[in-house]
Design an enzyme around this catalytic site. Structure first.
Site, short mmCIF file in Angstrom:
data_model
loop_
_atom_site.label_atom_id
_atom_site.label_comp_id
_atom_site.label_asym_id
_atom_site.label_seq_id
_atom_site.Cartn_x
_atom_site.Cartn_y
_atom_site.Cartn_z
N GLY A 11 0.86 -1.18 -0.07
CA GLY A 11 -0.08 -0.07 -0.02
C GLY A 11 0.77 1.29 0.12
O GLY A 11 1.80 1.44 0.83
N ASP A 143 0.76 1.26 8.54
CA ASP A 143 0.08 0.46 9.78
C ASP A 143 1.01 0.23 10.92
O ASP A 143 0.42 -0.25 12.12
CB ASP A 143 -0.43 -0.83 9.20
CG ASP A 143 -1.46 -0.96 8.31
OD1 ASP A 143 -2.10 -0.05 8.40
OD2 ASP A 143 -1.14 -1.75 7.20
N MET A 187 -7.76 2.87 9.24
CA MET A 187 -7.26 1.67 8.59
C MET A 187 -6.41 0.97 9.71
O MET A 187 -5.94 1.53 10.78
CB MET A 187 -5.98 2.18 7.36
CG MET A 187 -6.81 2.26 6.24
SD MET A 187 -5.61 2.49 4.69
CE MET A 187 -6.75 2.68 3.44
N GLY A 188 -6.46 -0.49 9.40
CA GLY A 188 -6.06 -1.42 10.36
C GLY A 188 -6.67 -2.49 10.51
O GLY A 188 -7.50 -2.54 11.21
#
Lengths: 406, 406
Positions: A11, A143, A187-188
């Site tokens: 990503g 992340d 996100m995560g």
């Protein structure tokens, strides 16, 4: 010939091109590299022989300055998991062929856990087959889940975007005098580091998110509803931050819940996000106004609000990876060791990529408050230095300047 | 006594507090105002007698500087439509009572179309009843749909956020080598001014959004699918921008489509957004990877990326509103007249609020390309000056500094 090949994977982030810039800087200063090539779309581009010559870019300091703050992967990216060579040697052979063809001596792969798996496999393969190619990894992921590094480049900028945006949203929702719940999905899937950044506005005396749920802790919907009710009893506009990967006691994603039986006009089932799922729950159980917001791709591509600390470190990690490579290190990844929190000081190290590949560093459970809906002071103190400083972004006609390599 | 009362109303923006700052600046320089009060949550706060004294804030230049770039409505907001006085005089009487109690001479209401309706009704009521209170409007809306002003304060900053974020998303999605469609939903139920900003990256040579659909033009889903197919034939990552308010030939919102028959786990129907609706359509008709992104509240609260032009004008409009008020104008709104595009020059004027109230200025159809999926050069030239310049935002611990008044 001592040519260098660089590639990016996984990503994209707002800092991954800064690492490319760092590599280029050390190419210039070391004098130990002849030509520089980039692979389009990560390891796939090597397998397919899609290399582009970057010598001119490496020499162009103005262009690399723009590159540093251009978001996403300038060389393109891929999600490609290499099979073990004993099962499928073909891709390995193709890579080696390309290395010979372009007289590559050093290969640096910038990416996350999966990309470090590629570095690991490829470097082992070279050792085993007695090829003296150097394969180095440079870390990248918003992340922050990479092992053996205090934190990952890209994370600090994404955390700064989240901290800032949560502070702005808090101002927005607090302007209304009606009970309302706003749920933000961050996100995560397995690591809640990014979601934790929703607390950072507290450093400046703001509230940040009122409730914060990380994916490391089992998510209890009944408890969630009672948490919301408790907050609504003392405050009108409630801001909730959740990791996209929150799961229930059976390990099922909360985001999958709403898809059960839900079918659109075209006869397809679909998956709602965690925030949307929880929003429906709040509407149904409490009945107040609900909003669900996803930070989506913005949290990883917001180059207009990067952390100076993060960008500086991303550059340094690129330099470190190149320096380790020309010093003969292979199968390793450049990494950060934190020496002090206050004043914040780090040193750059290299670590064995085999211990990074396919590992996930998650938030320690004791950095989540016992009630499960907040983070501890320790966690805030860990993140705080990573969002410090603003970058000197250049604008052109009111829009941040960018570079595109192809 | 010549006291001033200020209030804010409607959807918050990143520039509405700059207009408050402008009012305060002219209070200081004019010397024609004694005390300054703010009403909490717009006109509702007056009706309920919830006024806060702002004299100290007005004198504190450092605090007002922070206020200028604090997003959302610092005094709180409301959505409240006043009935005609002949139908319900009660709220009017309460307002007049509060005016007398606090010895208010001037009232400035910062807001959009609905708020200007309040200014109109209240000023007419005062004239009719021979009260010599001065009622002035100051414009605000990210939607840019206010009549009689070249553009609305708040719009330029939201447009800058959209232009920048679209440019960043374009970099992100172009990094992948897979066919994929990303659909971004931008605010605007009836006016597509904000969505048009998705084209601005082209000023710098970037592509901006590949397809842009404004709500002014009838939306044809079959045509949409063929537009996407055409783009996918020449490019992998397609970026689409749509107004939330796109409607089909019957005038029905596209965003309502997916709700037909769709029921969540709790037995509730719900409305998907336009982007989500279209995303389902693309999945079903084309079958490639699809993402839907909503800029949601971020587009109106992103104070970290405001336009210097917009913030400067927002301040000037506050000054103008106060100056008009102390000069005795009532029932009018401060506004902007554009004199030249290049170099961009404007003058501040005041206009009759009766011609602004309840009107909506939409994008002229001839500023949308005949194929219906893009905007013209004229529209880009109109927006371009409004996003120019960056503001000198102060950061504290890596997060933009903000002020909270209560």
């Amino acid at each position: 010939m001592r040519n260098l090949l660089v590639a990016q994977s996984g990503g994209p982030t707002a800092a991954i091109n800064a690492t490319l810039t760092g590599i280029f800087q050390s190419v210039r200063s070391s004098g130990k590299v002849d030509n520089v090539y980039g692979s389009k779309n990560g390891i796939l581009g090597i397998i397919e022989g899609q290399l582009i010559e970057l010598n001119e870019l490496v020499r162009d300091t103005a262009a690399t300055e723009t590159l540093t703050l251009t978001p996403s992967a300038a060389l393109g990216t891929c999600r490609y998991k290499m099979a073990d060579w004993s099962k499928d040697e073909e891709p390995y052979k193709k890579i080696i062929e390309v290395f010979y063809k372009y007289e590559i001596k050093y290969f640096i792969y910038i990416g996350g856990n999966d990309s470090m798996d590629t570095v690991d496999k490829l470097s082992r393969y070279c050792v085993l087959k007695n090829y003296d190619f150097i394969i180095m990894g440079a870390p990248k992921t918003i992340d922050n889940d990479l092992n053996l590094t205090d934190h990952s480049p890209g994370y600090g900028s994404a955390a700064k975007y989240i901290a800032t945006t949560i502070a702005e949203l808090e101002r927005d929702i607090s302007a209304y005098n009606l009970p309302a719940v706003t749920i933000v999905e961050i996100m995560g899937r397995n690591a809640g580091w990014l979601t934790a950044a929703a607390a950072l506005a507290r450093i400046n005396g703001g509230p940040g998110a009122d409730l914060i749920y990380l994916c490391e802790k089992e998510f209890d919907t009944a408890r969630f509803i009672s948490d919301i009710k408790e907050k609504l009893a003392v405050k009108l506009g409630i801001l909730v931050a959740v990791s996209e990967g929150i799961k229930d006691s059976t390990g099922a994603y909360i985001s999958d819940r709403i898809s059960n039986g839900e079918i659109d006009n075209f006869g397809h089932k679909y998956i709602a996000g965690a925030a949307r799922s929880l929003g429906q729950l709040v509407k149904s159980e409490i009945g107040c106004k609900v909003r669900f917001i996803e930070f989506n791709l913005m949290q990883r591509s917001a180059a207009h609000i990067t952390s100076e600390t993060d960008i500086t470190e991303s550059i340094l990690l690129g330099q470190k990876a190149l320096n380790c490579a020309v010093d003969g290190e292979t199968g390793r990844m450049a990494a950060i060791r934190r020496l002090h929190d206050n004043p914040y000081t780090v040193e750059l190290i290299s670590v064995p990529v085999s211990e990074v590949a396919n590992q996930e560093k998650v938030v320690p459970l004791d950095w989540i408050t016992p009630d499960g809906h907040d983070v501890t002071e320790e966690l805030i103190a860990y993140i705080k230095p990573l969002i410090q400083g603003e970058t000197n972004l250049k604008y052109e006609n009111g829009i941040p300047k960018q570079i595109r390599l192809y």
